[in-house]
Design a protein around this motif. Structure first.
Motif, PDB file in Angstrom:
ATOM      1  N   ASP A  12     -12.309  -9.705 -19.359  1.00  0.00           N
ATOM      2  CA  ASP A  12     -11.518 -10.734 -18.672  1.00  0.00           C
ATOM      3  C   ASP A  12     -10.681  -9.992 -17.635  1.00  0.00           C
ATOM      4  O   ASP A  12      -9.694  -9.347 -17.972  1.00  0.00           O
ATOM      5  N   ILE A  13     -11.104 -10.081 -16.362  1.00  0.00           N
ATOM      6  CA  ILE A  13     -10.403  -9.277 -15.350  1.00  0.00           C
ATOM      7  C   ILE A  13      -9.302 -10.066 -14.651  1.00  0.00           C
ATOM      8  O   ILE A  13      -8.513  -9.505 -13.904  1.00  0.00           O
TER       9      ILE A  13
ATOM     10  N   ARG B  69      -0.883 -21.329  -6.549  1.00  0.00           N
ATOM     11  CA  ARG B  69      -1.741 -20.148  -6.371  1.00  0.00           C
ATOM     12  C   ARG B  69      -2.370 -20.105  -4.981  1.00  0.00           C
ATOM     13  O   ARG B  69      -1.669 -20.281  -4.001  1.00  0.00           O
TER      14      ARG B  69
ATOM     15  N   ASP C  41      -8.851 -18.826  -8.188  1.00  0.00           N
ATOM     16  CA  ASP C  41      -7.720 -19.110  -7.293  1.00  0.00           C
ATOM     17  C   ASP C  41      -6.650 -18.029  -7.332  1.00  0.00           C
ATOM     18  O   ASP C  41      -5.477 -18.284  -7.102  1.00  0.00           O
TER      19      ASP C  41
ATOM     20  N   SER D 298     -10.663 -15.650 -12.491  1.00  0.00           N
ATOM     21  CA  SER D 298     -10.190 -16.914 -11.932  1.00  0.00           C
ATOM     22  C   SER D 298     -10.614 -17.027 -10.472  1.00  0.00           C
ATOM     23  O   SER D 298     -10.722 -16.021  -9.766  1.00  0.00           O
TER      24      SER D 298
ATOM     25  N   ILE E 158      -3.413 -15.509 -24.808  1.00  0.00           N
ATOM     26  CA  ILE E 158      -4.877 -15.501 -24.825  1.00  0.00           C
ATOM     27  C   ILE E 158      -5.420 -15.440 -26.245  1.00  0.00           C
ATOM     28  O   ILE E 158      -6.369 -16.145 -26.585  1.00  0.00           O
TER      29      ILE E 158
ATOM     30  N   ILE F 287      -9.197  -7.220 -22.046  1.00  0.00           N
ATOM     31  CA  ILE F 287      -8.392  -8.056 -21.149  1.00  0.00           C
ATOM     32  C   ILE F 287      -7.633  -7.147 -20.190  1.00  0.00           C
ATOM     33  O   ILE F 287      -6.831  -6.306 -20.610  1.00  0.00           O
TER      34      ILE F 287
ATOM     35  N   LEU G  65     -12.893 -18.268 -20.963  1.00  0.00           N
ATOM     36  CA  LEU G  65     -12.668 -17.529 -22.214  1.00  0.00           C
ATOM     37  C   LEU G  65     -12.985 -18.404 -23.417  1.00  0.00           C
ATOM     38  O   LEU G  65     -13.597 -17.953 -24.390  1.00  0.00           O
TER      39      LEU G  65
ATOM     40  N   SER H 171      -2.972  -8.257 -16.160  1.00  0.00           N
ATOM     41  CA  SER H 171      -2.806  -8.776 -14.809  1.00  0.00           C
ATOM     42  C   SER H 171      -1.352  -9.089 -14.485  1.00  0.00           C
ATOM     43  O   SER H 171      -1.019  -9.401 -13.352  1.00  0.00           O
TER      44      SER H 171
ATOM     45  N   ASN I  68     -11.371 -23.158 -15.242  1.00  0.00           N
ATOM     46  CA  ASN I  68     -10.429 -22.073 -14.930  1.00  0.00           C
ATOM     47  C   ASN I  68     -10.733 -20.881 -15.835  1.00  0.00           C
ATOM     48  O   ASN I  68     -11.661 -20.938 -16.652  1.00  0.00           O
ATOM     49  N   GLY I  69      -9.970 -19.835 -15.664  1.00  0.00           N
ATOM     50  CA  GLY I  69     -10.216 -18.626 -16.447  1.00  0.00           C
ATOM     51  C   GLY I  69     -10.091 -18.884 -17.940  1.00  0.00           C
ATOM     52  O   GLY I  69     -10.881 -18.369 -18.740  1.00  0.00           O
TER      53      GLY I  69
HETATM   54  C1  LIG Z   1      -4.850 -15.662 -15.001  1.00  0.00           C
HETATM   55  C2  LIG Z   1      -5.510 -15.049 -16.165  1.00  0.00           C
HETATM   56  C3  LIG Z   1      -6.159 -15.836 -17.119  1.00  0.00           C
HETATM   57  C4  LIG Z   1      -6.160 -17.335 -17.062  1.00  0.00           C
HETATM   58  O1  LIG Z   1      -6.903 -17.801 -15.982  1.00  0.00           O
HETATM   59  P1  LIG Z   1      -6.628 -19.290 -15.434  1.00  0.00           P
HETATM   60  O2  LIG Z   1      -7.562 -19.398 -14.284  1.00  0.00           O
HETATM   61  O3  LIG Z   1      -5.190 -19.348 -15.066  1.00  0.00           O
HETATM   62  O4  LIG Z   1      -6.956 -20.212 -16.551  1.00  0.00           O
HETATM   63  C5  LIG Z   1      -6.806 -15.205 -18.158  1.00  0.00           C
HETATM   64  N1  LIG Z   1      -6.798 -13.873 -18.253  1.00  0.00           N
HETATM   65  C6  LIG Z   1      -6.185 -13.070 -17.353  1.00  0.00           C
HETATM   66  C7  LIG Z   1      -6.236 -11.589 -17.538  1.00  0.00           C
HETATM   67  C8  LIG Z   1      -5.518 -13.639 -16.279  1.00  0.00           C
HETATM   68  O5  LIG Z   1      -4.910 -12.849 -15.385  1.00  0.00           O
END
Ligand SMILES: *Cc1c(COP(=O)(O)O)cnc(C)c1O
Length: 438
Positions: free
Chosen positions: A249-250, A92, A283, A281, A181, A220, A152, A223, A147-148
């Motif tokens: 969750d963007i 990334r 990164d 996230s 997710i 969500i 969550l 992405s 991390n993202g």
């Molecule tokens: C990338 C992403 C995640 C996960 O995030 P990480 O940092 O990879 O754990 C969750 N939700 C969405 C919409 C994402 O694009």
């Protein structure tokens, strides 16, 4: 045997001993840098090459030094010439120089949890958290986890364990490598209540699904895919009107709107449109270290921060250092790659192609599309260009030192310099010349 017959010394008898080699000053320096086990292993494989007659006994030290890796980790630096700005397989976001320096500075003992003025314990990572809050004035509070996905997990556990999360059927997303997710969310003990359909989910669908068990509504942002055609979705302002907490969750990590990516939702907009918590996230498009960024109201962020699970998801001092430098320092490489003017890229590509042609290599500049990649903006192509080479170069460049990763399209290897910081052009030229010579 033949050599012994001819009266020459048998190389197998003149293999320098491991103890003598490990005491050589050059190899002692290598041990200080890479560790004894790594150097010893390399010494043993070179000794084997001497026994087989492939290395002369007097060349052993040089051969060991040449065979040692550049660093103590197996992760090798590579040049990203794919035109994919946030490339998951290539780690990334590359860190800015400022972030790398901040990581180096924090890598020893550091005041991450100590107030040097008072000598008392202080809030962990307070300067990074304060930089994050200042970067998003609309956020009352912020928190950072690994991390993202961790963000969550924490939100679902702290706010919805044993209760329900409303999620549109159009947002049952697989984020990569088989991870989904909604499965992550149910692993926390929360239940998912499916709302609407794959292509159309209205506010009335959410309203009908709300019940005493509802903990929050999750939105969500897509992405990594786009849905086109007969579609409908309820936006954040509508969802917020239902009076339940809304978690957005963007993904991408844009903190404010980015004119080059008009369809990409950002943290500030999501908050102003009524999300109580926003998750992103670190990164992806922010261009920082791997991290899960959480923004929201004081009350909700505090519930997450105080949950026992938060301790298991907390970030280390290196992440905090890199995050702060990304937020306060110069534009990180991801943003530079995104904004690089096409004319500049064309000029660099023409220069590289001309140098290669002067060495007899079949190289032309062609138009190409760059993409944001795993980080967001699915379906958005960034006009770019690339140096096109015969496809055989792909393997040789990928396995060279340092590796150069391009992409093969329509029978040509494309090297897109958009994600290569300019000083890297010379390294790519040298790598292609080496590959051509091999
Ligand atoms: C990338 C992403 C995640 C996960 O995030 P990480 O940092 O990879 O754990 C969750 N939700 C969405 C919409 C994402 O694009």
């Amino acid at each position: 045997m033949d050599q012994a017959v001819r009266g020459e010394p048998d190389p197998r008898r003149s293999v320098p001993s491991t103890a003598v080699l490990l005491d050589d000053p050059l190899l002692r320096a290598a041990i200080a840098r890479l560790g004894r086990a790594m150097v010893k292993k390399t010494v043993q494989s070179v000794q084997q090459a001497v026994r087989q007659g492939n290395v002369k006994p007097q060349d052993v030290v040089g051969a060991v030094l040449a065979a040692l890796p550049g660093q103590a980790s197996g992760l090798r630096p590579v040049h990203n010439a794919t035109g994919v700005i946030v490339h998951t397989n290539l780690g990334r976001a590359p860190l800015s120089r400022a972030a790398v320096e901040a990581v180096a500075a924090a890598s020893g003992c550091t005041d991450v949890e100590l107030d040097l003025d008072s000598g008392r314990r202080a809030r962990r990572g307070r300067s990074a958290l304060s930089a994050l809050r200042h970067a998003v004035p609309g956020a009352q509070a912020v928190h950072v986890v690994n991390n993202g996905a961790a963000a969550l997990t924490l939100a679902a556990t702290a706010l919805a364990a044993g209760r329900e999360i409303l999620l549109s059927r159009g947002e049952f997303v697989e984020i990569g490598d088989g991870f989904r997710i909604h499965e992550l969310l149910t692993a926390t003990g929360a239940r998912i209540r499916e709302v609407g359909t794959t292509n159309r989910t209205r506010l009335s669908d959410y309203a009908a699904a709300v019940g005493p068990q509802t903990a929050f509504i999750l939105k969500i942002h897509p992405s990594n895919f786009v849905v086109r055609g007969f579609t409908a979705e309820a936006g954040l302002p509508e969802l917020a009107s239902l009076g339940l907490p809304v978690v957005a969750d963007i993904g991408s990590g844009l903190l404010a709107p980015e004119p080059l990516l008009p369809d990409e939702l950002d943290v500030s907009t999501a908050l102003s449109e009524g999300a109580g918590l926003v998750i992103a996230s670190g990164d992806k498009l922010l261009g920082g270290p791997q991290a899960g960024l959480i923004f929201g109201t004081e009350a909700e962020v505090d519930r997450l921060r105080r949950h026992p699970l938060a301790r298991a998801l907390r970030v280390d001092k290196l992440t905090l250092a890199a995050l702060e430098a990304t937020l306060t320092g110069p534009e990180p490489p991801v943003r530079q790659a995104l904004r690089l003017p096409l004319a500049e890229l064309e000029e660099r590509s023409e220069r590289l192609a001309a140098s290669l042609r002067s060495h007899g290599i079949d190289a032309q500049v062609v138009a190409a599309d760059a993409v944001v990649g795993g980080g967001g903006a699915p379906g958005t192509a960034l006009p770019s260009c690339a140096v096109a080479l015969p496809p055989d170069f792909a393997g040789a460049l990928r396995t060279g030192t340092p590796p150069v990763i391009g992409r093969v399209l329509h029978g040509r290897l494309l090297l897109d310099l958009r994600c290569v910081p300019e000083p890297g052009d010379t390294h790519i030229l040298e790598a292609v010349l080496r590959a051509a010579g091999a």
